[in-house]
Design an enzyme around this catalytic site. Structure first.
Site, PDB file in Angstrom:
ATOM      1  N   MET A 158      -0.381   3.095 -10.115  1.00  0.00           N
ATOM      2  CA  MET A 158       0.457   2.005  -9.614  1.00  0.00           C
ATOM      3  C   MET A 158       1.365   1.499 -10.735  1.00  0.00           C
ATOM      4  SD  MET A 158      -0.168   1.641  -6.432  1.00  0.00           S
ATOM      5  CE  MET A 158       0.948   0.246  -6.230  1.00  0.00           C
ATOM      6  N   MET A 212      -5.177  -0.313   0.575  1.00  0.00           N
ATOM      7  CA  MET A 212      -5.350  -1.477  -0.308  1.00  0.00           C
ATOM      8  C   MET A 212      -6.250  -2.474   0.406  1.00  0.00           C
ATOM      9  SD  MET A 212      -1.425  -1.553  -1.549  1.00  0.00           S
ATOM     10  CE  MET A 212      -1.006  -0.441  -0.206  1.00  0.00           C
ATOM     11  N   ASP A 252       3.744   4.808  -7.776  1.00  0.00           N
ATOM     12  CA  ASP A 252       4.125   3.940  -6.658  1.00  0.00           C
ATOM     13  C   ASP A 252       4.468   2.542  -7.177  1.00  0.00           C
ATOM     14  OD1 ASP A 252       4.308   2.585  -4.230  1.00  0.00           O
ATOM     15  OD2 ASP A 252       2.181   2.806  -3.721  1.00  0.00           O
ATOM     16  N   GLY A 253       5.699   2.118  -6.890  1.00  0.00           N
ATOM     17  CA  GLY A 253       6.118   0.767  -7.224  1.00  0.00           C
ATOM     18  C   GLY A 253       7.349   0.755  -8.117  1.00  0.00           C
ATOM     19  N   HIS A 257       4.525   7.712   3.094  1.00  0.00           N
ATOM     20  CA  HIS A 257       3.540   6.873   2.413  1.00  0.00           C
ATOM     21  C   HIS A 257       3.287   5.640   3.284  1.00  0.00           C
ATOM     22  CE1 HIS A 257       1.522   5.371  -1.241  1.00  0.00           C
ATOM     23  NE2 HIS A 257       2.019   4.188  -0.920  1.00  0.00           N
ATOM     24  N   SER A 304       8.034   5.071   1.320  1.00  0.00           N
ATOM     25  CA  SER A 304       7.022   4.106   1.754  1.00  0.00           C
ATOM     26  C   SER A 304       7.530   3.355   2.968  1.00  0.00           C
ATOM     27  CB  SER A 304       6.697   3.118   0.640  1.00  0.00           C
ATOM     28  OG  SER A 304       5.901   2.076   1.186  1.00  0.00           O
ATOM     29  N   HIS A 348      -2.218   4.968   1.746  1.00  0.00           N
ATOM     30  CA  HIS A 348      -2.606   4.200   0.561  1.00  0.00           C
ATOM     31  C   HIS A 348      -3.376   2.970   1.035  1.00  0.00           C
ATOM     32  CE1 HIS A 348      -0.984   1.676  -3.099  1.00  0.00           C
ATOM     33  NE2 HIS A 348      -2.292   1.839  -3.126  1.00  0.00           N
ATOM     34  N   GLY A 401       0.735  -4.851  -3.233  1.00  0.00           N
ATOM     35  CA  GLY A 401       0.786  -5.925  -2.244  1.00  0.00           C
ATOM     36  C   GLY A 401       2.158  -6.087  -1.607  1.00  0.00           C
ATOM     37  N   PHE A 402       3.190  -5.789  -2.373  1.00  0.00           N
ATOM     38  CA  PHE A 402       4.549  -6.043  -1.872  1.00  0.00           C
ATOM     39  C   PHE A 402       5.520  -4.961  -2.336  1.00  0.00           C
ATOM     40  CE2 PHE A 402       2.254  -9.988  -2.403  1.00  0.00           C
ATOM     41  CZ  PHE A 402       2.387 -10.560  -1.145  1.00  0.00           C
ATOM     42  N   GLY A 403       6.528  -4.729  -1.526  1.00  0.00           N
ATOM     43  CA  GLY A 403       7.609  -3.838  -1.916  1.00  0.00           C
ATOM     44  C   GLY A 403       8.621  -4.595  -2.759  1.00  0.00           C
ATOM     45  N   MET A 454      -2.889  -2.635   4.173  1.00  0.00           N
ATOM     46  CA  MET A 454      -3.307  -3.816   3.389  1.00  0.00           C
ATOM     47  C   MET A 454      -4.127  -4.750   4.267  1.00  0.00           C
ATOM     48  SD  MET A 454       0.201  -4.725   1.392  1.00  0.00           S
ATOM     49  CE  MET A 454       1.243  -3.457   0.660  1.00  0.00           C
ATOM     50  N   ASP A 484       1.189   2.175   3.700  1.00  0.00           N
ATOM     51  CA  ASP A 484       0.453   1.162   2.947  1.00  0.00           C
ATOM     52  C   ASP A 484      -0.396   0.303   3.872  1.00  0.00           C
ATOM     53  OD1 ASP A 484       1.431   1.484   0.142  1.00  0.00           O
ATOM     54  OD2 ASP A 484       3.371   1.211   1.120  1.00  0.00           O
TER      55      ASP A 484
HETATM   56  C1  DX5 Z   1       3.110  -1.784  -2.971  1.00  0.00           C
HETATM   57  C2  DX5 Z   1       3.017  -0.523  -2.165  1.00  0.00           C
HETATM   58  C3  DX5 Z   1       4.182   0.352  -2.314  1.00  0.00           C
HETATM   59  C4  DX5 Z   1       5.498  -0.277  -1.934  1.00  0.00           C
HETATM   60  C5  DX5 Z   1       6.510   0.225  -2.910  1.00  0.00           C
HETATM   61  O1  DX5 Z   1       1.887  -2.392  -3.006  1.00  0.00           O
HETATM   62  O2  DX5 Z   1       1.865   0.230  -2.528  1.00  0.00           O
HETATM   63  O3  DX5 Z   1       3.999   1.611  -1.677  1.00  0.00           O
HETATM   64  O4  DX5 Z   1       5.933   0.015  -0.642  1.00  0.00           O
HETATM   65  O5  DX5 Z   1       7.701  -0.427  -2.697  1.00  0.00           O
HETATM   66  P1  DX5 Z   1       8.961  -0.263  -3.681  1.00  0.00           P
HETATM   67  O6  DX5 Z   1       9.270   1.192  -3.742  1.00  0.00           O
HETATM   68  O7  DX5 Z   1      10.000  -1.079  -3.010  1.00  0.00           O
HETATM   69  O8  DX5 Z   1       8.524  -0.805  -5.009  1.00  0.00           O
HETATM   70 ZN    ZN Z   2       1.743   2.267  -1.734  1.00  0.00          ZN
END
Ligand code: DX5
Ligand code: ZN
Length: 226
Positions: free
Chosen positions: A144, A75, A182-183, A40, A15, A73, A149-151, A44, A42
């Site tokens: 998910m 969002m 994912d996540g 991937h 990602s 992806h 929303g966040f990594g 948002m 993201d």
């Molecule tokens: C979160 C994203 C993910 C995110 C995953 O909303 O959809 O793709 O980048 O991050 P990690 O792998 O750090 O949980």
């Molecule tokens: Zn994602």
């Protein structure tokens, strides 16, 4: 089947959310050279999720750096408005959230008519039944394992059983859609989600902020998942 490990082939999709945004292109090329199956991306909008990232212009610019398929992806609220531009920017897979789509069947076909593979994502609180009616039309289902929303968030354990249930629905229906998770995916969770039936593992922080170089981080996740 994988010739070395004997297990099914698992794809790893780094990602780019966890990449260094000031070196976005270089990091994409690094992941590609390191064996990423997909990148991937993201997208948002600050409404569907409380964070803002990037959209079609950035994806188009990134396309110059690598030929690795772009797994986008989305969002965002009203994702149907973004489909034409994402397709033109070079998306290979566009995944929309079931929770954001009043007309899920329509948007899945809109994506496919744009010449792009179609995916549907399910938030942790959304039942698998939300995707059931469109399942035969999908190229990918995204479970998910964090609230999006966040990594860098902690893996939600109930995703393992949810993956099993989606895997069963796919297998019983004779359907070939990929099953992505994912996540919170990394060395500690990869084996469990693969065993539950995931075929594509998204990993952000476990690839780009690991204690090892990107290629090694990707190889490690793949080896554990096998
Ligand atoms: C979160 C994203 C993910 C995110 C995953 O909303 O959809 O793709 O980048 O991050 P990690 O792998 O750090 O949980
Ligand atoms: Zn994602």
């Amino acid at each position: 089947m994988c010739p070395e490990g004997g297990g099914p082939t698992i794809k790893v999709a780094p990602s780019m959310l966890a990449a260094d945004f000031s070196r976005f292109g270089e990091q994409a090329a690094e992941a590609a050279a390191g064996g990423a199956d997909y990148l991937h991306l993201d997208v948002m909008d600050g409404h569907f999720v409380p964070n803002l990232t990037f959209g079609p212009p950035v994806i188009k610019a990134l396309r110059r750096w690598t030929k690795v398929p772009f797994d986008v992806h989305v969002m965002c609220e009203e994702p149907q408005l973004l489909v034409p531009e994402l397709a033109a920017a070079g998306a290979d897979i566009i995944t929309v959230h079931a929770e954001a789509c009043a007309h899920l069947h329509r948007i899945v076909h809109q994506i496919k008519e744009a010449g792009v593979k179609a995916g549907v994502a399910l938030n942790p609180g959304t039942p698998v039944s939300a995707v059931e009616e469109v399942l035969p039309h999908l190229d990918l289902v995204l479970v998910m394992s964090v609230n999006p929303g966040f990594g860098g968030q902690a893996f939600i354990e109930s995703a393992v059983d949810k993956l099993r249930r989606v895997r069963r629905m796919l297998d019983e229906g004779g359907l070939k859609a990929e099953l992505e998770v994912d996540g919170g995916i990394g060395p500690k969770t990869a084996a469990r989600v693969a065993e539950a039936g995931a075929s594509v593992l998204v990993a952000g922080s476990a690839v780009f902020t690991a204690d090892v170089p990107v290629a090694q981080a990707i190889a490690r996740i793949r080896a554990i998942a096998r």
